[in-house]
Design a protein around this motif. Structure first.
Motif, PDB file in Angstrom:
ATOM      1  N   ARG A 159       3.681   4.964  14.301  1.00 47.35           N
ATOM      2  CA  ARG A 159       2.514   4.556  15.100  1.00 47.35           C
ATOM      3  C   ARG A 159       1.282   5.097  14.636  1.00 47.35           C
ATOM      4  O   ARG A 159       0.148   4.562  14.772  1.00 47.35           O
ATOM      5  CB  ARG A 159       2.712   4.749  16.751  1.00 47.35           C
ATOM      6  CG  ARG A 159       3.691   3.808  17.299  1.00 47.35           C
ATOM      7  CD  ARG A 159       3.458   3.415  18.776  1.00 47.35           C
ATOM      8  NE  ARG A 159       2.073   2.781  18.697  1.00 47.35           N
ATOM      9  CZ  ARG A 159       1.845   1.498  18.490  1.00 47.35           C
ATOM     10  NH1 ARG A 159       3.037   0.593  18.236  1.00 47.35           N
ATOM     11  NH2 ARG A 159       0.724   0.966  18.562  1.00 47.35           N
ATOM     12  N   ALA A 160       1.428   6.433  14.154  1.00 48.18           N
ATOM     13  CA  ALA A 160       0.108   7.307  13.553  1.00 48.18           C
ATOM     14  C   ALA A 160      -0.341   6.199  12.395  1.00 48.18           C
ATOM     15  O   ALA A 160      -1.729   6.313  12.308  1.00 48.18           O
ATOM     16  CB  ALA A 160       0.769   8.699  13.093  1.00 48.18           C
ATOM     17  N   ALA A 165      -4.998   3.079  10.836  1.00 53.05           N
ATOM     18  CA  ALA A 165      -5.590   1.594  10.449  1.00 53.05           C
ATOM     19  C   ALA A 165      -6.590   1.015  11.284  1.00 53.05           C
ATOM     20  O   ALA A 165      -7.628   0.662  11.036  1.00 53.05           O
ATOM     21  CB  ALA A 165      -4.529   0.770  10.277  1.00 53.05           C
ATOM     22  N   HIS A 166      -6.233   1.265  12.731  1.00 58.71           N
ATOM     23  CA  HIS A 166      -7.080   0.591  13.640  1.00 58.71           C
ATOM     24  C   HIS A 166      -8.414   1.465  13.549  1.00 58.71           C
ATOM     25  O   HIS A 166      -9.681   0.967  13.756  1.00 58.71           O
ATOM     26  CB  HIS A 166      -6.605   0.806  15.138  1.00 58.71           C
ATOM     27  CG  HIS A 166      -7.243   0.449  16.256  1.00 58.71           C
ATOM     28  ND1 HIS A 166      -7.501  -0.773  16.525  1.00 58.71           N
ATOM     29  CD2 HIS A 166      -8.357   1.409  17.170  1.00 58.71           C
ATOM     30  CE1 HIS A 166      -8.739  -0.772  17.543  1.00 58.71           C
ATOM     31  NE2 HIS A 166      -8.872   0.489  17.904  1.00 58.71           N
ATOM     32  N   ARG A 167      -8.524   2.543  13.500  1.00 62.31           N
ATOM     33  CA  ARG A 167      -9.632   3.629  13.459  1.00 62.31           C
ATOM     34  C   ARG A 167     -10.441   3.223  12.201  1.00 62.31           C
ATOM     35  O   ARG A 167     -11.869   3.069  12.475  1.00 62.31           O
ATOM     36  CB  ARG A 167      -9.294   4.944  13.453  1.00 62.31           C
ATOM     37  CG  ARG A 167      -8.894   5.647  14.493  1.00 62.31           C
ATOM     38  CD  ARG A 167      -8.796   7.221  14.517  1.00 62.31           C
ATOM     39  NE  ARG A 167      -8.042   7.563  13.574  1.00 62.31           N
ATOM     40  CZ  ARG A 167      -6.544   7.952  13.781  1.00 62.31           C
ATOM     41  NH1 ARG A 167      -6.166   7.859  14.709  1.00 62.31           N
ATOM     42  NH2 ARG A 167      -5.835   8.596  12.711  1.00 62.31           N
ATOM     43  N   ILE A 168      -9.964   2.879  11.181  1.00 69.00           N
ATOM     44  CA  ILE A 168     -10.691   2.325   9.959  1.00 69.00           C
ATOM     45  C   ILE A 168     -11.269   1.055  10.335  1.00 69.00           C
ATOM     46  O   ILE A 168     -12.493   0.830   9.527  1.00 69.00           O
ATOM     47  CB  ILE A 168      -9.689   2.478   8.625  1.00 69.00           C
ATOM     48  CG1 ILE A 168      -9.419   3.934   8.310  1.00 69.00           C
ATOM     49  CG2 ILE A 168     -10.510   1.741   7.350  1.00 69.00           C
ATOM     50  CD1 ILE A 168      -8.521   4.240   7.316  1.00 69.00           C
ATOM     51  N   PRO A 190       4.560  -0.810  12.930  1.00 67.27           N
ATOM     52  CA  PRO A 190       3.504  -1.013  13.810  1.00 67.27           C
ATOM     53  C   PRO A 190       2.178  -1.361  13.203  1.00 67.27           C
ATOM     54  O   PRO A 190       1.321  -1.994  13.501  1.00 67.27           O
ATOM     55  CB  PRO A 190       3.491   0.304  14.230  1.00 67.27           C
ATOM     56  CG  PRO A 190       4.766   0.913  14.584  1.00 67.27           C
ATOM     57  CD  PRO A 190       5.599   0.300  13.265  1.00 67.27           C
ATOM     58  N   VAL A 191       2.127  -0.911  11.626  1.00 64.31           N
ATOM     59  CA  VAL A 191       1.129  -1.051  11.030  1.00 64.31           C
ATOM     60  C   VAL A 191       0.940  -2.697  10.362  1.00 64.31           C
ATOM     61  O   VAL A 191       0.053  -3.140  10.412  1.00 64.31           O
ATOM     62  CB  VAL A 191       0.806  -0.125   9.904  1.00 64.31           C
ATOM     63  CG1 VAL A 191       2.059  -0.012   8.723  1.00 64.31           C
ATOM     64  CG2 VAL A 191      -0.523  -0.167   9.361  1.00 64.31           C
TER      65      VAL A 191
END
Length: 232
Positions: A159-160, A165-168, A190-191
């Motif tokens: 999940r990290a 990826a979400h932050r970017i 997850p990614v």
């Protein structure tokens, strides 16, 4: 990058962009430079392998790896990383279909990001060679230039990776539906599901099942290389 990107492409590294498990290959090379016996490396690999096969979470096994480097000089590790890459690259370090996919994303002007549970000593030369825009990885803790054996944050696994990826994507105002991700292991699900264009590399049964179910593209995986299931 001369213009603002409209898409991003996220790449797992071990057994996806490259044909080996970087942390294990690097460890053997670095310990060889230090003059440690092959038996030491064999024992370390066996211990990590036992943890994985016993069902220990990958995040914990990842932390166990970095404890093997306790007391190492950060500068020495970085030098070993550069020498390791120079040694391995001519021997076929990059996995051709994924390397070519990354080139296509570059030509399209996409943001390219490497996501890995490995660390900068291994990944910096790889990121430079492929001109990745970002390398997001696990960060060992240091004190006075020496690794403590602990991490500054949780390992860049599972999940990290999706959260990174979400932050970017958020920082660059990118639509996840337009973005791509390439990965080979079930822990990368997850990614892969965080973007609109996931690509499965290799034959992981969980990912191939999901690819079949949702008609995801697939690329062949590299030939087996190394003794452990992927730990990064």
């Amino acid at each position: 990058m001369t213009t603002d990107p409209v898409r991003a492409a996220f790449f797992d590294v071990d057994d996806t962009l490259i044909t080996c498990k970087s942390m294990l290959a690097f460890l053997g090379f670095h310990w060889g430079r230090e003059g440690r016996t092959p038996a030491r490396l064999t024992a370390a690999r066996a211990a990590l392998d036992h943890q994985l096969r016993s069902g220990v979470p990958r995040e914990q096994v990842n932390r166990a790896y970095y404890r093997l480097l306790r007391g190492s000089r950060e500068a020495d590790l970085e030098q070993s990383g550069r020498l390791w890459f120079a040694h391995e690259n001519p021997r076929g370090l990059f996995h051709p279909p994924v390397r070519e996919a990354l080139r296509r994303h570059h030509r399209a002007g996409d943001l390219t990001i490497l996501l890995s549970g490995s660390f900068t000593a291994c990944l910096a030369p790889i990121g430079q060679a492929v001109a990745a825009d970002f390398v997001v990885c696990t960060t060992p803790e240091t004190a006075d230039g020496l690794l403590t054996g602990e991490l500054t944050d949780r390992p860049m696994i599972g999940r990290a990776k999706a959260e990174a990826a979400h932050r970017i994507m958020t920082a660059f105002a990118l639509d996840p539906a337009d973005c791509h991700a390439y990965a080979d292991d079930a822990s990368d699900l997850p990614v892969l599901t965080s973007v609109g264009h996931p690509v499965v590399v290799g034959s992981d049964p969980v990912l191939t099942s999901r690819a079949t179910q949702h008609d995801w593209p697939r690329l062949p995986g590299p030939a087996l290389n190394g003794l452990l299931p992927r730990a990064a």
